[in-house]
Design a protein around this motif. Structure first.
Motif, short mmCIF file in Angstrom:
data_model
loop_
_atom_site.label_atom_id
_atom_site.label_comp_id
_atom_site.label_asym_id
_atom_site.label_seq_id
_atom_site.Cartn_x
_atom_site.Cartn_y
_atom_site.Cartn_z
N GLY A 4 0.92 -1.26 -0.02
CA GLY A 4 0.06 0.02 0.05
C GLY A 4 0.62 1.37 0.06
N ASP A 33 -11.64 3.84 6.42
CA ASP A 33 -10.64 3.28 5.13
C ASP A 33 -9.62 2.94 5.91
N SER A 36 -9.90 -0.31 7.89
CA SER A 36 -10.28 -1.55 6.83
C SER A 36 -8.83 -1.95 6.17
N GLU A 37 -8.06 -0.85 5.95
CA GLU A 37 -6.86 -1.42 5.22
C GLU A 37 -6.11 -2.36 6.29
N SER A 40 -7.72 -5.74 6.57
CA SER A 40 -7.60 -6.52 5.75
C SER A 40 -6.00 -7.03 5.69
N HIS A 115 -0.88 -3.86 11.87
CA HIS A 115 -0.39 -4.08 10.32
C HIS A 115 0.84 -4.76 10.47
#
Length: 185
Positions: A4, A33, A36-37, A40, A115
């Motif tokens: 990303g 957003d 959600s990133e 995911s 993350h």
């Protein structure tokens, strides 16, 4: 390698800065957003060693999106570096496995993720400490958690104990193996 836009910069920052420059704040709907990133990326990378590809393929679309109710509840948090969300998680009094039932003195840990480039760096621990502070201020005596299989070790390190192995029904055909855990304040 980070996935990303902007993640290469975040990776460099994480490797070069102290934890004190990382911030935590209450999430808002505007974080949808970014959360959600992280959900995911975290779930697809960190859960894959613990689950079959069939379970991951079916479950990821159902669990890797930010929950608007959580984002606006006031007890869901994001951790950031340079305004980039690297972790999220929170708690509610409502029990998601019991249709939102509230039991006095009980809190429920909700939708944690870090993350993958930031895992094992204290991000989730920072959120959990904030949750425990909230719990004390809100007369919470016990926190319950439905842990993914890969996160059991983290929750154990925070003082949670296993109650039982469970299967969370996502749909009529998808049963997600998890572990019911609890923490006494």
């Amino acid at each position: 390698m980070c996935i990303g836009e902007g993640w290469n910069i975040i990776k460099l920052l994480i490797n070069s800065i102290r934890m004190s420059s990382i911030s935590i704040r209450v999430a808002t709907l505007q974080d949808k957003d970014g959360v959600s990133e992280v959900l995911s990326l975290s779930y697809s990378v960190l859960m894959s060693p613990s689950y079959t590809s069939e379970i991951m393929e079916a479950a990821l679309p159902l669990m890797s999106h930010a929950n608007s109710t959580l984002l606006s509840c006031g007890t869901y948090y994001v951790v950031e570096i340079d305004n980039k969300i690297i972790g999220c998680g929170g708690w509610t009094k409502e029990n998601p496995r019991q249709n939102g039932v509230i039991i006095k003195g009980k809190g429920n840990i909700r939708h944690f993720a870090t993350h993958p480039e930031c895992s094992c760096r204290g991000v989730a621990k920072m959120i959990m400490k904030r949750i425990f502070e909230d719990g004390k201020q809100n007369d919470i005596e016990v926190f319950d958690c439905n842990s993914s299989l890969n996160a059991v070790k983290f929750y154990n390190s925070m003082g949670f104990v296993t109650i039982e192995d469970i299967f969370i029904p996502f749909t009529e055909t998808i049963q997600f193996p998890s572990v019911s855990m609890t923490y006494n304040m």
